[in-house]
Design a protein around this motif. Sequence first.
Motif, short mmCIF file in Angstrom:
data_model
loop_
_atom_site.label_atom_id
_atom_site.label_comp_id
_atom_site.label_asym_id
_atom_site.label_seq_id
_atom_site.Cartn_x
_atom_site.Cartn_y
_atom_site.Cartn_z
N ALA A 9 0.83 -1.21 0.00
CA ALA A 9 0.00 0.00 0.00
C ALA A 9 0.86 1.25 0.00
N ALA A 10 2.08 1.15 0.55
CA ALA A 10 3.00 2.28 0.59
C ALA A 10 3.82 2.40 -0.69
N GLY A 11 3.62 1.49 -1.64
CA GLY A 11 4.33 1.55 -2.91
C GLY A 11 5.70 0.92 -2.89
N ALA A 12 5.98 0.07 -1.89
CA ALA A 12 7.29 -0.59 -1.79
C ALA A 12 7.08 -2.02 -1.30
N PRO A 13 6.59 -2.90 -2.17
CA PRO A 13 6.21 -4.25 -1.74
C PRO A 13 7.36 -5.05 -1.14
N LEU A 14 7.03 -5.90 -0.18
CA LEU A 14 7.97 -6.82 0.44
C LEU A 14 7.36 -8.22 0.48
N GLU A 30 23.42 -4.63 6.99
CA GLU A 30 23.37 -5.01 5.58
C GLU A 30 22.51 -6.24 5.31
N PRO A 31 22.61 -7.33 6.10
CA PRO A 31 21.79 -8.52 5.78
C PRO A 31 20.29 -8.30 5.93
N PHE A 32 19.88 -7.22 6.62
CA PHE A 32 18.48 -7.00 6.91
C PHE A 32 17.84 -5.92 6.04
N ARG A 33 18.59 -5.41 5.08
CA ARG A 33 18.11 -4.29 4.26
C ARG A 33 16.91 -4.72 3.42
N ALA A 34 15.99 -3.77 3.20
CA ALA A 34 14.80 -4.05 2.41
C ALA A 34 15.13 -4.33 0.96
N GLY A 35 16.19 -3.74 0.45
CA GLY A 35 16.53 -3.86 -0.96
C GLY A 35 17.14 -5.17 -1.36
N ARG A 36 17.25 -6.12 -0.42
CA ARG A 36 17.91 -7.39 -0.77
C ARG A 36 17.03 -8.30 -1.61
N PHE A 37 15.72 -8.04 -1.62
CA PHE A 37 14.81 -8.89 -2.37
C PHE A 37 14.68 -8.42 -3.81
N GLY A 61 15.19 -1.35 8.55
CA GLY A 61 15.85 -0.20 7.96
C GLY A 61 14.97 0.55 6.98
N GLU A 62 15.52 1.60 6.39
CA GLU A 62 14.77 2.45 5.47
C GLU A 62 14.69 1.80 4.10
N ASP A 63 13.54 1.96 3.46
CA ASP A 63 13.33 1.39 2.14
C ASP A 63 13.91 2.32 1.08
#
Length: 405
Positions: free
Chosen positions: A233-238, A393-400, A350-352
């Motif tokens: 809904a926030a435009g940054a799917p996980l 680093e291992p927990f960052r949102a951008g890893r997916f 962390g921040e997306d």
Amino acid sequence: MRVLRKERDYIDGAAGADVVVVGSGIVGAACAESLTRRGAQVLVLDRGPLAAGTTACGEGNLLVSGRAPGPGLALAQASLHRWPRLLAALREELGPGRAECEYEAKGGLVVATDDPSGTALRAFAAAQRAAGVDARELAPGEAAAFEPHLTPGVSAAVHYPEDAQLQPVLAATSLLAAVRARGGRIRTGVDVTGVETGRDGQRVVGVHTSVGRIPCGAVVNACGPWAGQFAAAAGAPLPVLPRQGMVLVTAPLPHGTVRHKVYDAGYVRAAGSSDAALQVAAVVEATQAGTVLIGSSRRRAGFDATLRTDVLRALARGAARLFPVLGGVPVMRAYGGFRPYTPDHLPVVGEDPRRPGLWHATGHEGAGIGLAAATGELLAELWAGEPPHVDPEPFRAGRFAPVAC
């Protein structure tokens, strides 16, 4: 150190906040506590009662015993060491009557009842010791000194003296009491439906809720199993999905019937499985009230909350195999809940990068209570621009890989 953002245009009288935390469970509460300790103006919003979701369905485990060496274990070690200091600080700040969480450093015991499982358990414990975990291998006969009612059919056992337990709802509400004492605000019955972005179309400047728009400088997605929906809904799917677990609760038993958190060696394999099908492994532990909690199960089937009798029977059978004395003990109740699962079994903290101002603290699956103390501190450190106490680093949102909306 960043304490408050310089851009104050998002503060709209009493309605706005530096940070809006969505979710009042133990992870959201820990984030709010760490942020307010750094001077942030925090507003915690929850569509339901306080700590009534995943946190209310948890067993209160603070564990290092179930983690293989790697970033998940590092976060667990940091959190386990932080919890006693955090609770002591809360008692000093709030007074003992408002920060009692039934914390008990009782240790854990992992046992195997066949030779292949025993070999795997000993190898697992050896790898943990190399990573700094206090994992003490016991001879099969020594396990009875720790748990007199344990089955005699133990082929291998490892004692984890660092493992602990607390009452999760009490812990979450104590954290939130500190947030309130520092001027933070908490509102229940408010559904957050999305975020508002600024002129650049990217940075978060507010949230849309069932009671209207609330301006803010940042929003923390601490929605637990519903975090994937909120992120979309926030435009940054996980890829955060619900994974259901069930627990049996026995009638109160004499003190010392079960002395530690005790679980079968197959628990580590079940917890680390990515299979959507049912995974069951015996986990048994007592509470300070004398009841015994019996788990554990894992199943991915969306938000289907059905309590399945076949799963409950499997839990009961597993517990009786470990502790034959439980075979004739009445079950007082059963409950189930959803845990936030990620494909790599690591939380997102962390921040997306796709949506500046959107922060995540989710994906802990069944370990959120144990990992909450370090998660809240890590998120607040990153928000304030401080050196993080664990590698983020291992927990960052951008890893997916990109997830389609």
